[in-house]
Design a protein around this motif. Structure first.
Motif, short mmCIF file in Angstrom:
data_model
loop_
_atom_site.label_atom_id
_atom_site.label_comp_id
_atom_site.label_asym_id
_atom_site.label_seq_id
_atom_site.Cartn_x
_atom_site.Cartn_y
_atom_site.Cartn_z
N ASP A 176 6.87 -6.76 -6.80
CA ASP A 176 6.12 -5.54 -7.12
C ASP A 176 4.75 -5.53 -6.44
OD1 ASP A 176 5.56 -3.07 -8.85
OD2 ASP A 176 3.92 -4.41 -9.44
N VAL A 177 4.00 -6.63 -6.55
CA VAL A 177 2.64 -6.63 -6.00
C VAL A 177 2.67 -6.67 -4.47
CG1 VAL A 177 2.30 -9.14 -6.10
CG2 VAL A 177 0.33 -7.61 -6.28
N VAL A 178 3.62 -7.40 -3.89
CA VAL A 178 3.73 -7.37 -2.43
C VAL A 178 4.17 -5.98 -1.97
CG1 VAL A 178 4.92 -8.35 -0.42
CG2 VAL A 178 4.20 -9.84 -2.28
N GLY A 179 5.02 -5.33 -2.76
CA GLY A 179 5.42 -3.96 -2.45
C GLY A 179 4.24 -3.01 -2.39
N ARG A 180 3.28 -3.21 -3.28
CA ARG A 180 2.10 -2.35 -3.27
C ARG A 180 1.24 -2.61 -2.03
NH1 ARG A 180 -0.88 -3.15 -8.69
NH2 ARG A 180 0.50 -4.92 -9.07
N LEU A 181 1.12 -3.88 -1.63
CA LEU A 181 0.39 -4.20 -0.40
C LEU A 181 1.05 -3.53 0.80
CD1 LEU A 181 -0.33 -8.00 -0.96
CD2 LEU A 181 -2.07 -6.23 -0.70
N VAL A 182 2.37 -3.62 0.85
CA VAL A 182 3.13 -3.04 1.96
C VAL A 182 2.98 -1.52 1.98
CG1 VAL A 182 5.48 -2.60 2.79
CG2 VAL A 182 4.79 -4.92 2.17
N GLU A 183 3.12 -0.89 0.83
CA GLU A 183 3.06 0.57 0.77
C GLU A 183 1.68 1.09 1.15
OE1 GLU A 183 4.54 4.33 0.43
OE2 GLU A 183 5.59 2.40 0.47
N ARG A 184 0.63 0.41 0.72
CA ARG A 184 -0.73 0.83 1.08
C ARG A 184 -0.93 0.77 2.59
NH1 ARG A 184 -5.27 -2.49 -1.61
NH2 ARG A 184 -6.51 -1.08 -0.31
N ALA A 185 -0.52 -0.33 3.20
CA ALA A 185 -0.72 -0.50 4.64
C ALA A 185 0.14 0.49 5.43
CB ALA A 185 -0.39 -1.93 5.05
N ARG A 186 1.34 0.76 4.92
CA ARG A 186 2.23 1.71 5.59
C ARG A 186 1.67 3.13 5.48
NH1 ARG A 186 7.59 1.57 2.87
NH2 ARG A 186 7.97 -0.34 4.05
N THR A 187 1.20 3.52 4.29
CA THR A 187 0.64 4.85 4.08
C THR A 187 -0.59 5.08 4.94
OG1 THR A 187 1.48 4.90 1.80
CG2 THR A 187 -0.30 6.42 2.34
N ALA A 188 -1.38 4.01 5.14
CA ALA A 188 -2.58 4.11 5.97
C ALA A 188 -2.26 4.16 7.46
CB ALA A 188 -3.51 2.93 5.68
N GLY A 189 -0.97 4.01 7.79
CA GLY A 189 -0.57 4.05 9.19
C GLY A 189 -0.87 2.77 9.94
N GLU A 190 -1.17 1.70 9.22
CA GLU A 190 -1.53 0.43 9.86
C GLU A 190 -0.37 -0.55 9.93
OE1 GLU A 190 -6.18 -0.16 8.96
OE2 GLU A 190 -4.90 -0.32 7.19
N LEU A 191 0.69 -0.26 9.20
CA LEU A 191 1.87 -1.11 9.20
C LEU A 191 3.04 -0.33 9.78
CD1 LEU A 191 3.06 -3.88 8.14
CD2 LEU A 191 3.74 -2.61 6.09
N ARG A 192 3.82 -0.98 10.60
CA ARG A 192 5.00 -0.31 11.17
C ARG A 192 5.86 0.28 10.06
NH1 ARG A 192 7.84 -4.67 14.96
NH2 ARG A 192 9.61 -3.57 14.00
N ALA A 193 6.39 1.45 10.28
CA ALA A 193 7.15 2.16 9.26
C ALA A 193 8.43 1.44 8.86
CB ALA A 193 7.49 3.57 9.74
N ASP A 194 8.95 0.58 9.74
CA ASP A 194 10.20 -0.09 9.44
C ASP A 194 10.01 -1.46 8.79
OD1 ASP A 194 9.12 -1.20 11.75
OD2 ASP A 194 11.08 -1.71 12.58
N VAL A 195 8.77 -1.84 8.51
CA VAL A 195 8.51 -3.15 7.90
C VAL A 195 8.63 -3.03 6.39
CG1 VAL A 195 6.75 -4.92 7.49
CG2 VAL A 195 7.05 -3.95 9.77
N SER A 196 9.33 -3.99 5.78
CA SER A 196 9.56 -3.97 4.34
C SER A 196 9.01 -5.22 3.68
CB SER A 196 11.07 -3.89 4.07
OG SER A 196 11.68 -5.12 4.44
N VAL A 197 9.11 -5.26 2.37
CA VAL A 197 8.77 -6.46 1.61
C VAL A 197 9.56 -7.65 2.12
CG1 VAL A 197 8.91 -7.54 -0.67
CG2 VAL A 197 8.06 -5.21 -0.46
N SER A 198 10.82 -7.41 2.44
CA SER A 198 11.67 -8.46 2.97
C SER A 198 11.03 -9.12 4.18
CB SER A 198 13.02 -7.87 3.40
OG SER A 198 13.59 -7.07 2.40
N ASP A 199 10.55 -8.31 5.09
CA ASP A 199 9.96 -8.82 6.32
C ASP A 199 8.70 -9.63 6.03
OD1 ASP A 199 11.89 -7.46 7.96
OD2 ASP A 199 10.77 -5.62 7.56
N SER A 234 1.14 -1.43 13.17
CA SER A 234 1.49 -0.17 13.81
C SER A 234 0.66 0.03 15.07
CB SER A 234 1.26 1.00 12.85
OG SER A 234 1.53 2.23 13.46
N ARG A 235 1.28 0.65 16.07
CA ARG A 235 0.56 0.93 17.32
C ARG A 235 0.63 2.43 17.60
NH1 ARG A 235 -1.51 -2.97 16.55
NH2 ARG A 235 -1.53 -4.96 17.63
#
Length: 237
Positions: A176-199, A234-235
């Motif tokens: 759950d907490v790693v999911g929140r880190l991932v979602e924040r970075a993805r929403t900010a456009g700083e994390l690749r859209a295809d990166v998941s908690v798994s990765d 993200s680039r």
């Protein structure tokens, strides 16, 4: 003995281990010391060799007889569960700290990754969490797979998916907490859209190689993580 019985503190043991004449009962103090040695050795051995390492290796590293290990942990599964639970809790706390102290989404995620890799906790995640399933054609997961939070909603054939921890203590909180880190970075456009908690968890698990020299291990981990972080970010198009 059930694993819960191992959650002792030194102070109660020292005070309780007194005879009527006021003498200390050394066996109880020794038992606590042996337990600490076994847990420390188990973290080192499993961290270096994986959870497949035999109990004899743990006993040798702890400098106790294998019978002492089995008196505290009646099976290897019990010891593995204890270590995995502790390391899962450590990772969860590191993720919460990063989430609470870093305002920038990418800084929070990268801080969590760097702290976790440096601690070596990723090598000791529960085996169930790091069991990776392969999606069948059309993206359907295997029957025993459970999707983790923030897992990609679409998957191509052959894509790796992280299997949920199967109810392991603490696993849901970590995801759950790693999911929140991932979602924040993805929403900010700083994390690749295809990166998941798994990765992210796979990065933690693989970016901390076990090398005989501590300085070389730290340098190799830092270099590998720098490369992996560049791959996650993200680039601009």
């Amino acid at each position: 003995m059930h694993v819960q019985d191992t959650h002792w503190s030194a102070a109660p043991l020292a005070s309780a281990g007194r005879t009527g004449g006021g003498r200390a009962a050394p066996l109880r103090v020794d038992a606590q010391r042996n337990l600490e040695h076994v847990l420390r050795a188990a973290r080192e051995v499993f961290g270096e060799l994986g959870y497949g390492a035999p109990m004899e290796d743990v006993a040798r590293r702890a400098r106790v007889g294998v019978g002492t290990v089995y008196r505290r942990f009646p099976s290897k599964d019990v010891l593995v569960r204890r270590i995995a639970e502790e390391e899962t809790a450590r990772l969860t706390e590191q993720a919460r700290t990063a989430l609470g102290q870093e305002d920038e989404p990418w800084s929070a995620l990268s801080r969590f990754l760097r702290t976790s890799v440096a601690s070596g906790a990723g090598r000791l995640l529960p085996p169930q969490v790091l069991r990776v399933g392969v999606a069948e054609e059309g993206g359907a997961p295997a029957a025993d797979e459970a999707r983790v939070p923030q897992q990609r909603s679409q998957a191509g054939a052959g894509e790796l998916r992280l299997v949920d921890g199967g109810g392991e203590p603490g696993t849901a909180a970590l995801l759950d907490v790693v999911g929140r880190l991932v979602e924040r970075a993805r929403t900010a456009g700083e994390l690749r859209a295809d990166v998941s908690v798994s990765d992210v968890l796979l990065v933690i698990a693989t970016a901390a190689p076990s090398l005989p020299d501590a300085a070389q291990q730290a340098a190799a981990s830092a270099r590998l993580l720098d490369i992996l972080l560049e791959g996650l970010r993200s680039r601009p198009a």
